[in-house]
Design a protein around this motif. Sequence first.
Motif, PDB file in Angstrom:
ATOM      1  N   TYR A   6       0.998  -1.097  -0.027  1.00  0.00           N
ATOM      2  CA  TYR A   6      -0.256   0.133  -0.286  1.00  0.00           C
ATOM      3  C   TYR A   6       1.044   1.162  -0.538  1.00  0.00           C
ATOM      4  CZ  TYR A   6      -3.317  -3.345   1.481  1.00  0.00           C
ATOM      5  OH  TYR A   6      -4.215  -4.530   1.003  1.00  0.00           O
ATOM      6  N   GLN A   7       0.810   1.938  -0.821  1.00  0.00           N
ATOM      7  CA  GLN A   7       1.076   3.003  -1.015  1.00  0.00           C
ATOM      8  C   GLN A   7       0.697   4.765  -0.894  1.00  0.00           C
ATOM      9  OE1 GLN A   7       2.964   4.592  -4.880  1.00  0.00           O
ATOM     10  NE2 GLN A   7       4.932   5.601  -3.987  1.00  0.00           N
ATOM     11  N   PRO A   8       1.310   5.116   0.478  1.00  0.00           N
ATOM     12  CA  PRO A   8       0.163   5.898   0.644  1.00  0.00           C
ATOM     13  C   PRO A   8       0.153   7.274   0.021  1.00  0.00           C
ATOM     14  CG  PRO A   8       1.863   5.654   2.328  1.00  0.00           C
ATOM     15  CD  PRO A   8       2.024   4.962   0.924  1.00  0.00           C
ATOM     16  N   VAL A   9      -0.764   8.307  -0.907  1.00  0.00           N
ATOM     17  CA  VAL A   9      -1.973   9.224  -0.808  1.00  0.00           C
ATOM     18  C   VAL A   9      -1.808  10.804  -0.268  1.00  0.00           C
ATOM     19  CG1 VAL A   9      -2.681  10.649  -2.724  1.00  0.00           C
ATOM     20  CG2 VAL A   9      -2.599   8.046  -3.363  1.00  0.00           C
ATOM     21  N   ILE A  10      -1.677  12.048   0.399  1.00  0.00           N
ATOM     22  CA  ILE A  10      -1.160  12.564   1.190  1.00  0.00           C
ATOM     23  C   ILE A  10      -1.871  13.892   0.018  1.00  0.00           C
ATOM     24  CG2 ILE A  10       0.636  11.511   2.696  1.00  0.00           C
ATOM     25  CD1 ILE A  10       1.736  14.602   1.685  1.00  0.00           C
ATOM     26  N   ASP A  11      -2.736  14.583   1.231  1.00  0.00           N
ATOM     27  CA  ASP A  11      -3.070  16.022   0.546  1.00  0.00           C
ATOM     28  C   ASP A  11      -2.124  17.019   0.580  1.00  0.00           C
ATOM     29  OD1 ASP A  11      -5.686  17.763   0.287  1.00  0.00           O
ATOM     30  OD2 ASP A  11      -4.698  19.342   1.990  1.00  0.00           O
ATOM     31  N   MET A  12      -2.502  17.803  -0.118  1.00  0.00           N
ATOM     32  CA  MET A  12      -1.003  18.694  -0.815  1.00  0.00           C
ATOM     33  C   MET A  12      -0.723  20.033   0.189  1.00  0.00           C
ATOM     34  SD  MET A  12       1.077  18.421  -3.555  1.00  0.00           S
ATOM     35  CE  MET A  12       1.077  17.671  -4.823  1.00  0.00           C
ATOM     36  N   GLN A  13      -1.829  20.262   0.901  1.00  0.00           N
ATOM     37  CA  GLN A  13      -1.884  21.219   1.653  1.00  0.00           C
ATOM     38  C   GLN A  13      -1.686  20.968   2.900  1.00  0.00           C
ATOM     39  OE1 GLN A  13      -1.690  24.665   0.724  1.00  0.00           O
ATOM     40  NE2 GLN A  13      -2.766  23.927  -1.470  1.00  0.00           N
ATOM     41  N   SER A  14      -2.467  19.948   3.639  1.00  0.00           N
ATOM     42  CA  SER A  14      -2.696  19.640   4.845  1.00  0.00           C
ATOM     43  C   SER A  14      -1.335  18.931   5.778  1.00  0.00           C
ATOM     44  CB  SER A  14      -3.796  19.076   5.298  1.00  0.00           C
ATOM     45  OG  SER A  14      -4.156  18.301   4.956  1.00  0.00           O
ATOM     46  N   ARG A  15      -0.448  17.989   3.990  1.00  0.00           N
ATOM     47  CA  ARG A  15      -0.369  16.920   4.738  1.00  0.00           C
ATOM     48  C   ARG A  15      -0.676  15.289   4.501  1.00  0.00           C
ATOM     49  NH1 ARG A  15       6.850  18.157   3.457  1.00  0.00           N
ATOM     50  NH2 ARG A  15       5.885  19.775   1.911  1.00  0.00           N
ATOM     51  N   ARG A  16      -1.864  15.778   4.877  1.00  0.00           N
ATOM     52  CA  ARG A  16      -2.581  14.028   5.741  1.00  0.00           C
ATOM     53  C   ARG A  16      -2.884  13.074   4.722  1.00  0.00           C
ATOM     54  NH1 ARG A  16      -6.393  17.137  10.134  1.00  0.00           N
ATOM     55  NH2 ARG A  16      -5.206  18.561  11.357  1.00  0.00           N
ATOM     56  N   LEU A  17      -3.109  11.952   5.198  1.00  0.00           N
ATOM     57  CA  LEU A  17      -3.676  11.089   4.651  1.00  0.00           C
ATOM     58  C   LEU A  17      -4.815  11.066   4.175  1.00  0.00           C
ATOM     59  CD1 LEU A  17      -3.111   7.984   3.410  1.00  0.00           C
ATOM     60  CD2 LEU A  17      -3.714   7.078   5.755  1.00  0.00           C
ATOM     61  N   THR A  18      -4.845  10.628   2.623  1.00  0.00           N
ATOM     62  CA  THR A  18      -6.172  11.120   1.962  1.00  0.00           C
ATOM     63  C   THR A  18      -6.663   9.311   1.149  1.00  0.00           C
ATOM     64  OG1 THR A  18      -4.858  11.586  -0.058  1.00  0.00           O
ATOM     65  CG2 THR A  18      -5.898  13.769   1.347  1.00  0.00           C
ATOM     66  N   GLY A  19      -5.596   8.991   1.432  1.00  0.00           N
ATOM     67  CA  GLY A  19      -5.232   7.256   0.977  1.00  0.00           C
ATOM     68  C   GLY A  19      -4.436   6.180   0.815  1.00  0.00           C
ATOM     69  N   VAL A  20      -4.965   5.183  -0.533  1.00  0.00           N
ATOM     70  CA  VAL A  20      -3.272   4.481  -0.498  1.00  0.00           C
ATOM     71  C   VAL A  20      -4.050   3.950  -1.612  1.00  0.00           C
ATOM     72  CG1 VAL A  20      -3.002   3.917   1.921  1.00  0.00           C
ATOM     73  CG2 VAL A  20      -4.749   2.272   0.789  1.00  0.00           C
TER      74      VAL A  20
END
Length: 846
Positions: free
Chosen positions: A611-625
């Motif tokens: 599973y490779q993480p995908v993050i939000d550009m602004q908050s750098r929080r995880l949005t999915g994998v």
Amino acid sequence: MNPKTASPGAFRDVAGKPQQCAANEVQALRERARHLEEILFGLPGMVWAASADGRIDFLSQQWAAYTGSDPTGQHGVTWSVLHPDDLDGVMAAWRDAVLACKPWSLECRLRRHDGQYRWFAWRGTPLRDDSGNVAHWFGVCTDIDDLKRAQEKLEESERRYTTLFNNHTMAIAHYAILTDQHGQPVDYIVKQVNTAYERITGINRSAIEGKRVTEIFPNIRDAAFDFIGNFGRIGLESGEGRFETLSLHPGGRWVSIYAYSPAPRECTAMFFDITERKHLEHARRETERRLQLAVAIAHLGFWEWEVASGKCYYSPVWKKQIGYQDHEIANLPEEWQSRLHPEDRRRVLAEVAAYLAHPSSDYRLEYRLRHRDGSYRWMIANGVPLSRRSKAGLKLIGTQLDITENKLAEQRVREAAQHDSLTGLPNRALIFEYASHLVAAAQRSHRQGAVLFIDLDRFKPVNDLYGHEIGDRLLQEVARRLLKCVRGEDLVGRLGGDEFVVVLPHADEKHPAATVAQHVVEVLSTPFEIDALDLSISASVGISHFPQHGIDVDTLIHAADLAMYQAKQCGHGSGSTQVFAASMNARVDAAAAIEARLKRALTRGGLVLHYQPVIDMQSRRLTGVEALLRLTGENGEIVGPDRFVPIAESAGLIGLLGEWVASEACRQHEAWRHQGLPPVTIAINVSPLQFRQRGFARTLTDIILDSAVEPACIEIEVTESTLMDSMEDAVAILKNIRAAGMRIALDDFGTGYSSLSHLSHLPLDKLKVDQSFVRRLANDRASRAITGAIITLGRTLNLEVVGEGIESEETLDYLRQNGCDQAQGFYISRPLPAAAFADWYRAHSP
């Protein structure tokens, strides 16, 4: 009836008592008795008499007529005609009355001779002798059944009115109308309100009941709605009415009023709270206003067309789109037709005719119109029919939008998508398209040709040692040298990574392919000077000839690929060439081994998801994998999907493989939830062949719905090329998936042939910018232009945009500043096993 013994008494006929009198006196008595019986029989009720102790002595003939039993019989009156539920009560009441010597009355039911029970009222009065003692009882029994039924109906009506009045959701008020000397309403008194009125208005009934409305609301005559006049008119005219107005009570609530007159000079009003409906109507009007404003901002032109009469209307904005003022163009169909681009006119008019033959709700055309300055502007027209009864009665109304800038952006993306962003060479899509034309032309002219498959030796160590920037510049220099090795008619392209293809449409004894291949090896063996570095690589080249080794591009490239692999094996990475031979199909054996391993893995284990993480550009929080499938080899080594997915497709295993991935992703999602992780959106890749399998959408949906995972937590990734094969079928499949609640992402965007018109029809949620563009952002202008165009397109289509292959903070910052929504790549995290991802999440969550 003897109340002391509570048993029926014997009937005694007063007129039948033996008399010791003369014959004439007896006859006179009988005449009087008969006359008395006739009088009694004519009365509306039954007459009865009883002795002082309560024994019935007499019952008029109506008793026998009603009950069907003769009271003059041996046993006298039979009280079984009393209703069973009433018998004990009647006997007890009669006994008490006799003992108390007081008048007696009650109501009970008597059974008629046909078995029907009717209500009767018994009334009895004691008659006293001269000494004041009760000598006899006399009374009547009257049929009150009709009165009883009427009374019950009245009580039911009153009950219903009371229920309605005490309704907990509807406010009700009852008013008495007051008039002046001329009979005109001047005020009204609030007679009564229900509890709902109190609750809805917030006013206690004690504060308003019995008071004039002008006393309760001194400013009532200033209200926009004439309460006194309207309620007064209804009460005085015995009418009714319906109104909508603002309430007089605090809070400014909107009410719908139904008022009627239940009696002269009275009015009952029912109040329904319609505040929410009014708010919705206001919101709708506001939406319409904003829509009109948006239309003006978007420069949408409006048009109307009555097909039968030919009458048209073009709005001022429509005319301005092609450079004219409102008065400069007549509202005629010819004004539109005459400005159609010559290349579009025939097609567009044919589409219009086809639509008119079968009108539907979907009227959509793309065409070019000649501008006043002589240029052509791309337009898109959308319309709906106002009438579908027939072509003669058809009227269309619609909009026209200038999409010229979008078309130009689409063209730039298309051109960029057909060329490798790093080297400028044709990419895989253009290689296959152009090479197909070259091979077909060579066949028609019976010429021979060749395909060279070139793989760079020792490139990976250079790339790993000096970084991607040096590696990219090395690839750019390789492309320049390859172009110098071939003729103008030859095609040089980059398949990806360090693989290149050369197509030679003329390769015979005079221009042998082997000579060109050897020249490529020699040229690429010469050291490359990049900055202060002196880099040495080599090339392994495989050669396939057409038509000897194949007559289509796929076969020829595959054959050349096998030959290249043999060259690499023979040259030991120091540069070599090989011509395809049937014996090289040994690679197929390796494919067979992988196929066998796949089959075992599907039944016995051996597949795993990373599973490779995908993050939000602004908050750098995880949005999915993104779930990436791996196959473990015989010795525990990991086999990537680039090796086993094509084999799974050719072996017919791709469907089972896809089902395993979906099921495993759902299982892992729930496992993470049990470990305390929040719901994680998991993206699943779908291969083209799997996507096109019959029942794919149904099978996928069943797997997701049978699990405990919310469908919105599953995202399906498909590539452009997957959808372009059959757009109509692809749209239907994606709509089915979307209808089940799953999200859809278009993967590797920018490398295929999709257009704006195609994208606008696809039910997408996300675009993923191909990593080949992202990795070149820092040093390649073309990659930046393409990436910027893709981000702009995503915004235009209201889609989320994800940048793949991010490997540096600089790339992340660039994409964020240019409006990219999400990020994925090694810089954020490599693909991780499930347990490692859980640790990663805990380490990176706030």
